[in-house]
Scaffold this motif. Structure first.
Motif, PDB file in Angstrom:
ATOM      1  N   MET A  43     117.469  29.076  -8.903  1.00 13.74           N
ATOM      2  CA  MET A  43     116.804  29.093  -7.610  1.00 13.74           C
ATOM      3  C   MET A  43     116.870  27.707  -6.989  1.00 13.74           C
ATOM      4  SD  MET A  43     112.933  30.240  -6.970  1.00 13.74           S
ATOM      5  CE  MET A  43     111.983  29.515  -5.708  1.00 13.74           C
ATOM      6  N   ARG A  44     117.321  27.641  -5.759  1.00 14.99           N
ATOM      7  CA  ARG A  44     117.387  26.358  -5.075  1.00 14.99           C
ATOM      8  C   ARG A  44     116.078  26.097  -4.338  1.00 14.99           C
ATOM      9  NH1 ARG A  44     122.574  26.490  -1.486  1.00 14.99           N
ATOM     10  NH2 ARG A  44     122.082  28.680  -1.447  1.00 14.99           N
ATOM     11  N   PRO A  45     115.643  24.852  -4.305  1.00  9.96           N
ATOM     12  CA  PRO A  45     114.426  24.554  -3.531  1.00  9.96           C
ATOM     13  C   PRO A  45     114.686  24.720  -2.028  1.00  9.96           C
ATOM     14  CG  PRO A  45     115.231  22.592  -4.678  1.00  9.96           C
ATOM     15  CD  PRO A  45     116.156  23.714  -5.007  1.00  9.96           C
ATOM     16  N   TRP A  46     113.660  25.018  -1.297  1.00 10.51           N
ATOM     17  CA  TRP A  46     113.775  25.177   0.147  1.00 10.51           C
ATOM     18  C   TRP A  46     113.947  23.827   0.817  1.00 10.51           C
ATOM     19  CZ3 TRP A  46     109.513  23.578   3.204  1.00 10.51           C
ATOM     20  CH2 TRP A  46     108.422  23.133   2.468  1.00 10.51           C
ATOM     21  N   ASN A  47     114.453  23.834   2.021  1.00 17.18           N
ATOM     22  CA  ASN A  47     114.737  22.604   2.753  1.00 17.18           C
ATOM     23  C   ASN A  47     113.455  22.076   3.399  1.00 17.18           C
ATOM     24  OD1 ASN A  47     115.583  20.620   4.553  1.00 17.18           O
ATOM     25  ND2 ASN A  47     117.555  21.623   4.876  1.00 17.18           N
ATOM     26  N   HIS A  48     112.794  21.165   2.715  1.00 17.36           N
ATOM     27  CA  HIS A  48     111.508  20.620   3.123  1.00 17.36           C
ATOM     28  C   HIS A  48     111.582  19.957   4.501  1.00 17.36           C
ATOM     29  CE1 HIS A  48     108.184  17.650   2.988  1.00 17.36           C
ATOM     30  NE2 HIS A  48     107.552  18.658   2.440  1.00 17.36           N
ATOM     31  N   ALA A  49     112.572  19.112   4.715  1.00 14.62           N
ATOM     32  CA  ALA A  49     112.687  18.381   5.979  1.00 14.62           C
ATOM     33  C   ALA A  49     112.883  19.328   7.156  1.00 14.62           C
ATOM     34  CB  ALA A  49     113.831  17.387   5.901  1.00 14.62           C
ATOM     35  N   ARG A  50     113.631  20.377   6.940  1.00 17.55           N
ATOM     36  CA  ARG A  50     113.881  21.337   8.017  1.00 17.55           C
ATOM     37  C   ARG A  50     112.608  22.082   8.410  1.00 17.55           C
ATOM     38  NH1 ARG A  50     119.022  25.338   7.706  1.00 17.55           N
ATOM     39  NH2 ARG A  50     118.844  26.138   9.789  1.00 17.55           N
ATOM     40  N   TRP A  51     111.814  22.479   7.421  1.00 14.47           N
ATOM     41  CA  TRP A  51     110.551  23.161   7.714  1.00 14.47           C
ATOM     42  C   TRP A  51     109.565  22.236   8.411  1.00 14.47           C
ATOM     43  CZ3 TRP A  51     109.251  28.087   7.849  1.00 14.47           C
ATOM     44  CH2 TRP A  51     110.073  29.003   7.195  1.00 14.47           C
ATOM     45  N   LEU A  52     109.495  20.978   7.970  1.00 12.95           N
ATOM     46  CA  LEU A  52     108.588  20.036   8.617  1.00 12.95           C
ATOM     47  C   LEU A  52     109.019  19.772  10.058  1.00 12.95           C
ATOM     48  CD1 LEU A  52     107.752  17.432   5.845  1.00 12.95           C
ATOM     49  CD2 LEU A  52     106.271  19.176   6.832  1.00 12.95           C
ATOM     50  N   ALA A  53     110.318  19.665  10.294  1.00 10.14           N
ATOM     51  CA  ALA A  53     110.814  19.466  11.654  1.00 10.14           C
ATOM     52  C   ALA A  53     110.445  20.658  12.538  1.00 10.14           C
ATOM     53  CB  ALA A  53     112.322  19.254  11.631  1.00 10.14           C
ATOM     54  N   ILE A  90     101.707  24.790   8.860  1.00 10.91           N
ATOM     55  CA  ILE A  90     101.432  23.659   7.965  1.00 10.91           C
ATOM     56  C   ILE A  90     100.855  24.169   6.648  1.00 10.91           C
ATOM     57  CG2 ILE A  90      99.983  21.598   7.652  1.00 10.91           C
ATOM     58  CD1 ILE A  90     102.480  21.237   9.448  1.00 10.91           C
ATOM     59  N   GLY A  91      99.965  25.145   6.710  1.00  4.80           N
ATOM     60  CA  GLY A  91      99.415  25.742   5.492  1.00  4.80           C
ATOM     61  C   GLY A  91     100.502  26.370   4.638  1.00  4.80           C
ATOM     62  N   ALA A  92     101.437  27.068   5.280  1.00  5.18           N
ATOM     63  CA  ALA A  92     102.543  27.691   4.539  1.00  5.18           C
ATOM     64  C   ALA A  92     103.432  26.639   3.893  1.00  5.18           C
ATOM     65  CB  ALA A  92     103.362  28.577   5.473  1.00  5.18           C
ATOM     66  N   ILE A  93     103.682  25.548   4.593  1.00  8.95           N
ATOM     67  CA  ILE A  93     104.490  24.456   4.029  1.00  8.95           C
ATOM     68  C   ILE A  93     103.789  23.859   2.810  1.00  8.95           C
ATOM     69  CG2 ILE A  93     105.334  22.114   4.477  1.00  8.95           C
ATOM     70  CD1 ILE A  93     105.907  23.083   7.372  1.00  8.95           C
ATOM     71  N   GLN A  94     102.487  23.710   2.890  1.00 10.78           N
ATOM     72  CA  GLN A  94     101.742  23.180   1.750  1.00 10.78           C
ATOM     73  C   GLN A  94     101.817  24.125   0.555  1.00 10.78           C
ATOM     74  OE1 GLN A  94      97.970  22.564   3.708  1.00 10.78           O
ATOM     75  NE2 GLN A  94      98.415  20.400   4.067  1.00 10.78           N
ATOM     76  N   VAL A  95     101.743  25.415   0.799  1.00 12.52           N
ATOM     77  CA  VAL A  95     101.864  26.401  -0.284  1.00 12.52           C
ATOM     78  C   VAL A  95     103.253  26.319  -0.908  1.00 12.52           C
ATOM     79  CG1 VAL A  95     101.987  28.874  -0.783  1.00 12.52           C
ATOM     80  CG2 VAL A  95     100.096  27.971   0.559  1.00 12.52           C
ATOM     81  N   LEU A  96     104.294  26.245  -0.074  1.00 11.41           N
ATOM     82  CA  LEU A  96     105.652  26.138  -0.598  1.00 11.41           C
ATOM     83  C   LEU A  96     105.841  24.857  -1.408  1.00 11.41           C
ATOM     84  CD1 LEU A  96     107.732  27.456   2.423  1.00 11.41           C
ATOM     85  CD2 LEU A  96     107.385  28.566   0.209  1.00 11.41           C
ATOM     86  N   ASP A  97     105.251  23.766  -0.955  1.00 13.92           N
ATOM     87  CA  ASP A  97     105.307  22.512  -1.721  1.00 13.92           C
ATOM     88  C   ASP A  97     104.681  22.691  -3.099  1.00 13.92           C
ATOM     89  OD1 ASP A  97     106.667  20.815  -0.003  1.00 13.92           O
ATOM     90  OD2 ASP A  97     104.834  20.055   0.932  1.00 13.92           O
ATOM     91  N   ALA A  98     103.505  23.311  -3.130  1.00 17.51           N
ATOM     92  CA  ALA A  98     102.810  23.510  -4.402  1.00 17.51           C
ATOM     93  C   ALA A  98     103.619  24.409  -5.332  1.00 17.51           C
ATOM     94  CB  ALA A  98     101.425  24.111  -4.157  1.00 17.51           C
TER      95      ALA A  98
END
Length: 51
Positions: free
Chosen positions: A1-11, A33-41
């Motif tokens: 499984m590849r990690p999601w593109n963090h920079a793209r989601w934040l942009a 922002i909440g979804a991004i935090q969940v994906l980070d965790a």
């Protein structure tokens, strides 16, 4: 499984925030922002990074 593109989601989240004109847009930003935090965790817990 590849990690999601963090920079793209934040942009995308920042773009949503900068273009927010009504309360519903600001609410959508908060949800994004909440979804991004969940994906980070989840990424920290379950995505193995070799190297």
């Amino acid at each position: 499984m590849r990690p999601w593109n963090h920079a793209r989601w934040l942009a995308a989240g920042l773009d949503l925030y900068l273009n927010a004109r009504i309360k519903a847009d600001r609410d959508a930003f908060q949800q994004a922002i909440g979804a991004i935090q969940v994906l980070d965790a989840l990424g920290r817990l379950y995505v193995r990074r070799d190297g």
